[in-house]
Design an enzyme around this catalytic site. Structure first.
Site, mmCIF file in Angstrom:
data_model
loop_
_atom_site.group_PDB
_atom_site.id
_atom_site.type_symbol
_atom_site.label_atom_id
_atom_site.label_comp_id
_atom_site.label_asym_id
_atom_site.label_seq_id
_atom_site.Cartn_x
_atom_site.Cartn_y
_atom_site.Cartn_z
ATOM 1 N N GLY A 15 0.832 -1.372 0.165
ATOM 2 C CA GLY A 15 -0.070 0.172 -0.026
ATOM 3 C C GLY A 15 0.625 1.286 -0.088
ATOM 4 O O GLY A 15 0.314 2.179 0.457
ATOM 5 N N LEU A 88 -5.478 -7.276 -6.566
ATOM 6 C CA LEU A 88 -4.970 -8.256 -7.432
ATOM 7 C C LEU A 88 -6.497 -8.947 -7.785
ATOM 8 O O LEU A 88 -6.188 -10.062 -8.270
ATOM 9 C CB LEU A 88 -4.156 -9.330 -6.749
ATOM 10 C CG LEU A 88 -2.593 -8.476 -6.604
ATOM 11 C CD1 LEU A 88 -1.576 -9.379 -5.920
ATOM 12 C CD2 LEU A 88 -2.199 -8.163 -7.960
ATOM 13 N N ASN A 105 -7.627 2.866 -11.866
ATOM 14 C CA ASN A 105 -6.470 1.956 -11.550
ATOM 15 C C ASN A 105 -5.002 2.448 -12.014
ATOM 16 O O ASN A 105 -4.978 3.352 -12.959
ATOM 17 C CB ASN A 105 -6.489 0.703 -12.280
ATOM 18 C CG ASN A 105 -5.741 -0.552 -12.242
ATOM 19 O OD1 ASN A 105 -5.283 -0.632 -10.874
ATOM 20 N ND2 ASN A 105 -5.270 -1.404 -13.096
ATOM 21 N N HIS A 107 -0.963 1.375 -13.125
ATOM 22 C CA HIS A 107 -0.327 -0.071 -13.754
ATOM 23 C C HIS A 107 1.053 0.166 -14.084
ATOM 24 O O HIS A 107 1.171 1.504 -14.573
ATOM 25 C CB HIS A 107 -1.289 -0.605 -15.070
ATOM 26 C CG HIS A 107 -0.479 -1.859 -15.751
ATOM 27 N ND1 HIS A 107 -0.855 -3.203 -15.243
ATOM 28 C CD2 HIS A 107 0.374 -2.007 -16.530
ATOM 29 C CE1 HIS A 107 -0.123 -3.909 -15.853
ATOM 30 N NE2 HIS A 107 0.729 -3.425 -16.667
ATOM 31 N N GLU A 177 4.773 6.569 -9.962
ATOM 32 C CA GLU A 177 3.209 6.260 -9.513
ATOM 33 C C GLU A 177 3.015 7.157 -8.269
ATOM 34 O O GLU A 177 1.973 7.787 -8.284
ATOM 35 C CB GLU A 177 3.115 4.801 -9.023
ATOM 36 C CG GLU A 177 3.382 3.860 -10.046
ATOM 37 C CD GLU A 177 3.093 2.443 -9.810
ATOM 38 O OE1 GLU A 177 2.339 2.176 -8.840
ATOM 39 O OE2 GLU A 177 3.445 1.502 -10.545
#
Ligand code: GRF
Length: 199
Positions: A15, A88, A105, A107, A177
């Site tokens: 996380g 997941l 989301n 990726h 990210e």
């Protein structure tokens, strides 16, 4: 309950993205993280919930298989947007329908490259390395019925030196990210709000 726009984060792992998102929105005037959901009992992300004093729920397999129960949880918390951060499990069709264009989301590759089933974690960076790519990066996208195929909201790129290992690539991608996920969520949610207000 507050009148802010409510995010639910779903995560299965450590996380680190969830941590950044919780921090970013902890004092936001209009958006809050209202719930953290994990499908793993001991997922690190549940300690993030504690750190920010955000409610968390562990959803076991039986509950996850019962879409109405999951929907019920999200509805009870008045969740507006679902943010996937290393989750997941496949999102059931009913949830995608109900929160259409409201599930985001992240990726760890430049989609459409290196996406799809089994492309998660180090599998992605191993494949990038094996393909001798000169760049990699991350993609933030909407979730639809197909794995990693929803509309792309934002991408950022990093360079790959020939001597970099998949782990090195993973580190650089994760930095991107952490930098971009929260502001992209914020922009998307606020832009939507303005569009709705104008109509
Ligand atoms: C990230 O690499 C993200 O792209 C992928 O899962 C990973 C989650 O990492 N979807 P963390 O648990 O946020 O550190």
């Amino acid at each position: 309950m507050s009148s802010k726009i409510k995010l639910a984060i779903m995560a299965s792992g450590g996380g680190s993205n969830a941590d950044k998102i919780c921090s970013y929105f902890s004092h936001h005037y209009n958006i809050e993280v209202a719930l953290i959901i994990s499908n793993r009992k001991n997922a690190g992300v549940l300690t993030i919930a504690e750190k920010y004093d955000i409610e968390d729920i562990y959803i076991d397999k039986a509950t996850w298989d019962n879409v109405e129960a999951v929907k019920g949880i999200l509805t009870d918390y008045q969740i507006d947007y679902i943010i996937l951060a290393g989750f997941l499990k496949l999102i059931p069709y009913d949830i995608i329908q109900h929160w259409r264009d409201k599930i985001i989301n992240i990726h760890p590759s430049l989609l459409p490259k290196f996406g799809g089933k089994d492309m998660y974690g180090l599998n992605v960076h191993n494949a990038v390395k094996a393909a001798k790519e000169k760049t990699s990066g991350m993609t933030i996208h909407l979730v639809n019925e197909e794995y990693d195929k929803g509309e792309i909201l934002f991408q950022a790129t990093c360079h790959i030196e020939p001597d970099m290992t998949p782990e090195d690539i993973a580190k650089n991608v994760l930095i991107l990210e952490h930098l971009h996920y929260s502001p992209t969520i914020e922009n998307f949610v606020l832009m939507r709000l303005n569009t709705i207000a104008k109509n």
